[in-house]
Design a protein around this motif. Sequence first.
Motif, PDB file in Angstrom:
ATOM      1  N   LEU A  44      51.727  31.649  34.779  1.00 48.56           N
ATOM      2  CA  LEU A  44      51.663  31.042  36.196  1.00 48.56           C
ATOM      3  C   LEU A  44      50.490  30.021  36.887  1.00 48.56           C
ATOM      4  O   LEU A  44      50.628  29.356  37.465  1.00 48.56           O
ATOM      5  CB  LEU A  44      51.823  32.119  37.208  1.00 48.56           C
ATOM      6  CG  LEU A  44      53.201  32.371  37.127  1.00 48.56           C
ATOM      7  CD1 LEU A  44      53.542  32.952  38.010  1.00 48.56           C
ATOM      8  CD2 LEU A  44      54.319  31.353  36.927  1.00 48.56           C
ATOM      9  N   ILE A  45      49.433  30.270  36.308  1.00 47.23           N
ATOM     10  CA  ILE A  45      47.865  29.485  36.532  1.00 47.23           C
ATOM     11  C   ILE A  45      47.879  28.572  36.715  1.00 47.23           C
ATOM     12  O   ILE A  45      48.571  27.867  35.632  1.00 47.23           O
ATOM     13  CB  ILE A  45      47.308  30.611  36.480  1.00 47.23           C
ATOM     14  CG1 ILE A  45      46.907  32.335  36.893  1.00 47.23           C
ATOM     15  CG2 ILE A  45      45.308  30.018  37.470  1.00 47.23           C
ATOM     16  CD1 ILE A  45      47.327  32.513  38.289  1.00 47.23           C
ATOM     17  N   GLY A  46      48.013  27.486  37.741  1.00 47.72           N
ATOM     18  CA  GLY A  46      48.208  25.953  37.486  1.00 47.72           C
ATOM     19  C   GLY A  46      49.456  25.400  37.333  1.00 47.72           C
ATOM     20  O   GLY A  46      49.533  24.006  37.317  1.00 47.72           O
ATOM     21  N   ARG A  82      46.714  45.123  43.945  1.00 45.28           N
ATOM     22  CA  ARG A  82      45.995  44.485  42.503  1.00 45.28           C
ATOM     23  C   ARG A  82      46.315  43.459  42.099  1.00 45.28           C
ATOM     24  O   ARG A  82      46.070  42.711  40.952  1.00 45.28           O
ATOM     25  CB  ARG A  82      46.433  46.180  41.634  1.00 45.28           C
ATOM     26  CG  ARG A  82      45.843  47.105  41.584  1.00 45.28           C
ATOM     27  CD  ARG A  82      46.500  48.256  41.045  1.00 45.28           C
ATOM     28  NE  ARG A  82      47.113  47.990  40.028  1.00 45.28           N
ATOM     29  CZ  ARG A  82      46.687  49.166  38.990  1.00 45.28           C
ATOM     30  NH1 ARG A  82      45.610  49.211  38.890  1.00 45.28           N
ATOM     31  NH2 ARG A  82      47.749  48.490  37.918  1.00 45.28           N
ATOM     32  N   LEU A  83      47.605  43.200  42.252  1.00 48.12           N
ATOM     33  CA  LEU A  83      48.277  41.723  41.875  1.00 48.12           C
ATOM     34  C   LEU A  83      47.304  41.086  42.259  1.00 48.12           C
ATOM     35  O   LEU A  83      47.042  39.309  41.451  1.00 48.12           O
ATOM     36  CB  LEU A  83      49.700  41.466  42.432  1.00 48.12           C
ATOM     37  CG  LEU A  83      50.394  39.976  42.291  1.00 48.12           C
ATOM     38  CD1 LEU A  83      50.974  40.118  40.691  1.00 48.12           C
ATOM     39  CD2 LEU A  83      51.760  40.237  42.494  1.00 48.12           C
ATOM     40  N   ALA A  84      46.790  40.782  43.925  1.00 47.58           N
ATOM     41  CA  ALA A  84      46.441  39.866  44.621  1.00 47.58           C
ATOM     42  C   ALA A  84      45.513  39.247  42.888  1.00 47.58           C
ATOM     43  O   ALA A  84      44.725  38.660  43.200  1.00 47.58           O
ATOM     44  CB  ALA A  84      46.570  40.003  45.479  1.00 47.58           C
ATOM     45  N   GLU A  85      43.738  40.273  42.811  1.00 47.03           N
ATOM     46  CA  GLU A  85      42.753  40.530  42.093  1.00 47.03           C
ATOM     47  C   GLU A  85      43.238  39.617  40.551  1.00 47.03           C
ATOM     48  O   GLU A  85      42.389  39.399  40.211  1.00 47.03           O
ATOM     49  CB  GLU A  85      42.957  42.164  41.817  1.00 47.03           C
ATOM     50  CG  GLU A  85      41.972  42.294  43.126  1.00 47.03           C
ATOM     51  CD  GLU A  85      41.192  44.178  43.192  1.00 47.03           C
ATOM     52  OE1 GLU A  85      40.506  44.554  43.895  1.00 47.03           O
ATOM     53  OE2 GLU A  85      42.129  45.249  41.942  1.00 47.03           O
ATOM     54  N   GLU A  86      44.495  40.393  40.585  1.00 51.95           N
ATOM     55  CA  GLU A  86      44.365  39.307  39.031  1.00 51.95           C
ATOM     56  C   GLU A  86      44.481  38.172  39.189  1.00 51.95           C
ATOM     57  O   GLU A  86      44.390  37.392  38.303  1.00 51.95           O
ATOM     58  CB  GLU A  86      45.944  40.497  38.075  1.00 51.95           C
ATOM     59  CG  GLU A  86      46.050  39.420  36.784  1.00 51.95           C
ATOM     60  CD  GLU A  86      44.833  40.021  35.586  1.00 51.95           C
ATOM     61  OE1 GLU A  86      43.954  40.467  35.696  1.00 51.95           O
ATOM     62  OE2 GLU A  86      45.317  39.481  35.100  1.00 51.95           O
ATOM     63  N   ILE A  87      45.612  37.359  40.018  1.00 46.30           N
ATOM     64  CA  ILE A  87      45.490  36.067  40.267  1.00 46.30           C
ATOM     65  C   ILE A  87      43.955  35.542  41.149  1.00 46.30           C
ATOM     66  O   ILE A  87      43.728  34.153  40.166  1.00 46.30           O
ATOM     67  CB  ILE A  87      46.834  36.207  42.067  1.00 46.30           C
ATOM     68  CG1 ILE A  87      48.256  36.932  41.693  1.00 46.30           C
ATOM     69  CG2 ILE A  87      46.743  34.192  41.805  1.00 46.30           C
ATOM     70  CD1 ILE A  87      48.935  36.595  42.305  1.00 46.30           C
ATOM     71  N   ASN A  94      40.093  29.608  35.636  1.00 48.76           N
ATOM     72  CA  ASN A  94      40.864  28.722  35.466  1.00 48.76           C
ATOM     73  C   ASN A  94      40.314  27.410  36.639  1.00 48.76           C
ATOM     74  O   ASN A  94      40.517  26.301  36.430  1.00 48.76           O
ATOM     75  CB  ASN A  94      41.671  28.287  35.267  1.00 48.76           C
ATOM     76  CG  ASN A  94      42.964  29.340  34.021  1.00 48.76           C
ATOM     77  OD1 ASN A  94      42.482  28.400  32.604  1.00 48.76           O
ATOM     78  ND2 ASN A  94      43.200  30.845  34.042  1.00 48.76           N
ATOM     79  N   GLN A  95      39.356  27.740  37.320  1.00 50.27           N
ATOM     80  CA  GLN A  95      38.767  27.584  37.867  1.00 50.27           C
ATOM     81  C   GLN A  95      39.586  26.547  39.058  1.00 50.27           C
ATOM     82  O   GLN A  95      39.591  24.659  39.438  1.00 50.27           O
ATOM     83  CB  GLN A  95      37.895  26.115  37.855  1.00 50.27           C
ATOM     84  CG  GLN A  95      37.153  26.381  36.462  1.00 50.27           C
ATOM     85  CD  GLN A  95      35.711  25.185  36.298  1.00 50.27           C
ATOM     86  OE1 GLN A  95      36.572  24.340  35.550  1.00 50.27           O
ATOM     87  NE2 GLN A  95      34.681  25.260  36.748  1.00 50.27           N
TER      88      GLN A  95
END
Length: 229
Positions: free
Chosen positions: A87-89, A101-106, A113-114
């Motif tokens: 999902l990132i980007g 924990r989910l927020a930490e992974e995001i 990925n800057q």
Amino acid sequence: MLKEKLSEVNKNIAEACKRCGRDPKEVTLIAVSKTKPVEMLKEAYDCGVRVFGENKVQELEIKIPNLPSDISWHMIGHLQRNKVKYLIGKVDLIHSVDTLRLAEEISRLSVKNQVVTDILIEVNDGEETKFGTDMNETITLVEEIAKLPGIHIRGLMTIAPYVVDSEENREFFRKIKVLSVDIAAKNIDNVNMDVLSMGMTNDYIVAIEEGATMVRVGTGIFGERDYSK
Ligand SMILES: *Cc1c(COP(=O)(O)O)cnc(C)c1O
């Protein structure tokens, strides 16, 4: 069909805004296209829809590359940490963050990925405690997540209980609005409370009257979903 349904929803949104003295520009309609085929999303796109909500990473993986690039994609469903990387980007907003924990992974993957990922904190009503953070614990969770790099809290999201008469959810929506005002008043660094994602096909009108800035409408635009396939 879809065109008429969509204009009906847009009309209802405009009228609800008018009734409570809000600018319709404050309310974003998210077309919830989960389970619907790409062709149907294209049809909605041709009717002017530019914001789509999906609840499964696997569906986003198929739909994003097959639809125009000016679409804003929102992840509205429960998210597992091992699925975050896709999902990132790719999505503009993740509505369903309910654990540190989910927020930490995001956060970790966003930094890698800057990018900065916009998120909402999902709040539940304390009864149907399947997903979402308990209202009493929301402020603590917001404070913890706000410290993470690569992540920006934009507001709250909630899924109201299923009710026959949408009026039954008015009080619930009001409580979530109060919670978001309370959090905003704390002026926590890296936290905005300008988004309030609440209201679905059955209750988006009441949600708007109680302050929703994003409504997530699926059935009301695309018709009933078929889960048998
Ligand atoms: C499916 C879904 C919606 C849309 O529901 P409808 O009742 O079809 O409008 C909204 N929000 C979330 C989180 C959903 O999973």
